[in-house]
Design an enzyme around this catalytic site. Structure first.
Site, PDB file in Angstrom:
ATOM      1  CD  GLU A  93      20.294  11.340  28.899  1.00 43.78           C
ATOM      2  OE1 GLU A  93      19.360  12.022  28.453  1.00 43.78           O
ATOM      3  OE2 GLU A  93      20.174  10.139  29.216  1.00 43.78           O
ATOM      4  CG  HIS A 144      16.563  12.996  26.947  1.00 44.99           C
ATOM      5  ND1 HIS A 144      16.919  12.566  28.205  1.00 44.99           N
ATOM      6  CD2 HIS A 144      15.221  13.209  26.991  1.00 44.99           C
ATOM      7  CE1 HIS A 144      15.850  12.528  28.979  1.00 44.99           C
ATOM      8  NE2 HIS A 144      14.798  12.904  28.264  1.00 44.99           N
ATOM      9  CB  SER A 182      12.436  11.489  29.858  1.00 46.56           C
ATOM     10  OG  SER A 182      12.589  12.884  30.016  1.00 46.56           O
TER      11      SER A 182
END
Length: 510
Positions: free
Chosen positions: A328, A414, A211
């Protein structure tokens, strides 16, 4: 107690003493540190890699840590950098925060010598996170024959900030604004200078992150200042087509943040620094700020959007793993991305894009899939393609969902690959209770892929799962799923359309 009982008790005490023995004292450039050894892994935690960025050092490039006398205990992690409260009820929240947060944690097999090094840059939207989170416990990676380092870096308005007063008082040529990115560079320089004393090979360093940590690596790969600091990189859900804001725009935001604190637009640098760190965390707000926060073009350290360096062949040419997950979009509502932003960003491409996801796909499911593709999946593939002619790049797609979660989520959220990579379920009791033998087998596989890449520059996922380097001509990626294996990229036409114009990437227009 009989003799057998005494002998058994003595043996147990000896075993306990052996497993908890004090680690050998290690000497760094700033002084000696002593960690602990448990279950064959030595750990040194809370080791300073820079001076505390407090007082006149707030909003300055990181400075060397001051030497300390004697032996510094390194048996517990330092505090996290100041950050807002999490919106998930506190799960994963740091136990302590302080501006004195520029420390790192090192895990090494007992007696390590000249082993490959892996440096982890945590995620958290450049607003939260810390290197000592339980899910980043490095013991399992260290047992596979690497030295693992996790780091902190400045976050939020304390880490990525500009203001006319700061710009006016910055020494000529000194980087400004992207202090969190400067911290990452300082940590990597510290590793290069000191890691040999902990059993690591400074010539064999893999930087990896997820990330915001993956996005940081995109910026580092595009930055000449990072040359020579790592030899390989792994970018997990880091995008690749970031479109950073200008110094002028971030300065306007900095003035606005000061105004929210009651400071005048012409506040001096001393006025800005006089406000407590928590005030700036409050002025920043929570996570509902979208994707536009983080590194920006300051004109000194960051001089261009990273994609320009990749497109022109100027990015650092190192072996690379890059990829994203199948759900995601799970993170985007947390960041306050509005439901209608995707359609606005895609614009006239929508009529061509929608059919590529199937007529049977509901509008809600289309938005979920396409949003994740636009922000993370398609840019990752673009990066793999842009770097394919140099050192090998390896593209992946993580779609595995833990058995206990399959009825609850539509795909791999995610960040959900992280405990599989770190094999950190034992350090996180919630995960430990959920993990099945199938889940653990997937974890063993992907963790081995990452470690083998760190050791030799090529991921070895086992004889049943060869992973070829990415070539745009055949478009093969490794999919980590219930039936993991190398296969052609799915929805390729949609991914092509989503990055049709790399100079206007949808990943930063939400």
């Amino acid at each position: 107690m009989n003799r057998l009982g005494l002998a058994a008790c003595a043996a147990a005490l000896m075993a306990l003493a052996a497993s908890q023995a004090v680690a050998q004292t290690v000497h760094t450039a700033a002084g000696a540190v002593a960690g602990v050894t448990a279950d064959g892994v030595s750990a040194w935690k809370g080791v300073p890699f820079a001076a505390p960025p407090i007082g006149p050092l707030r909003w300055r490039p990181p400075q060397p840590a001051a030497p300390w006398p004697g032996v510094r205990p390194a048996d517990r992690a330092g505090p996290a950098c100041p950050q807002p409260e999490r919106g998930d009820g506190g799960a994963g929240a740091p136990p302590a925060q302080s501006e004195d947060c520029l420390t790192l944690n090192i895990y090494a097999p007992k007696g390590a010598r000249n082993l490959p090094v892996m440096v982890w840059i945590h995620g958290g939207a450049f607003r939260l996170g810390y290197g000592a989170a339980p899910v980043y416990d490095g013991a399992a990676l260290a047992r596979q024959g690497v030295v693992l380092v996790t780091i902190n870096y400045r976050l939020g308005l304390l880490g990525f900030f500009a203001h006319p007063s700061l710009t006016a008082t910055a020494p000529p040529g000194e980087p400004l604004g992207n202090y969190g990115l400067m911290d990452q560079l300082a940590a990597l320089r510290w590793v290069k200078a000191n890691i040999a004393a902990f059993g690591g090979d400074p010539r064999n360093v893999t930087a990896f992150g997820e990330s915001a940590g993956g996005s940081s690596l995109i910026y580092l790969l595009a930055n000449p200042a990072a040359k020579g600091l790592f030899t390989r990189a792994i970018v997990e859900s880091g995008g690749g087509l970031q479109k950073p804001a200008s110094l002028a725009e971030i300065s306007r935001r900095g003035e606005a943040a000061g105004t929210r604190l009651g400071l005048p637009a012409d506040a001096s640098i001393d006025d800005l620094r006089a406000r407590p760190a928590q005030d700036w965390v409050t002025a920043q707000g929570g996570l509902q700020g979208g994707l536009g926060f983080g590194p920006f073009i300051d004109g000194r350290l960051v001089t261009e959007a990273p994609w320009r360096a990749f497109s022109a062949g100027r990015a650092l040419d190192v072996p690379l793993i890059v990829g994203a997950n199948s759900n995601e979009a799970s993170v985007l509502s947390t960041l306050g991305v509005p439901a209608g932003a995707f359609a606005a960003a895609v614009g006239d491409r929508m009529s061509a894009l929608r059919p590529l996801y199937g007529a049977e796909t509901s509008d809600a499911e289309f938005t979920r899939q396409a949003l994740g593709d636009a922000v993370f999946v398609a840019p990752s593939r673009w990066i793999a393609s842009a770097t394919a002619k140099g050192q090998p790049s390896y593209l992946y797609y993580f779609s595995y969902v833990a058995a206990a979660r399959r009825a609850a989520v539509p795909g791999a959220n995610h960040g959900s690959e992280i405990p599989y990579v770190f094999k950190s379920w034992e350090a996180t009791p919630v995960l430990s209770r959920l993990m099945t033998p199938e889940d653990k087998a997937v974890s063993e596989m992907i963790s081995a892929c990452w470690v083998s890449f760190a050791k030799a520059g090529q991921p070895d996922c086992g004889p049943a799962s060869p992973w070829p380097a990415y070539d745009p001509a055949d478009d093969i990626q490794m999919e980590f799923s219930a039936q993991s294996g190398a296969r052609r990229v799915g929805r390729a036409a949609a991914l092509d359309l989503l990055v049709r114009d790399a100079t206007r990437p949808p990943s930063r227009e939400f």
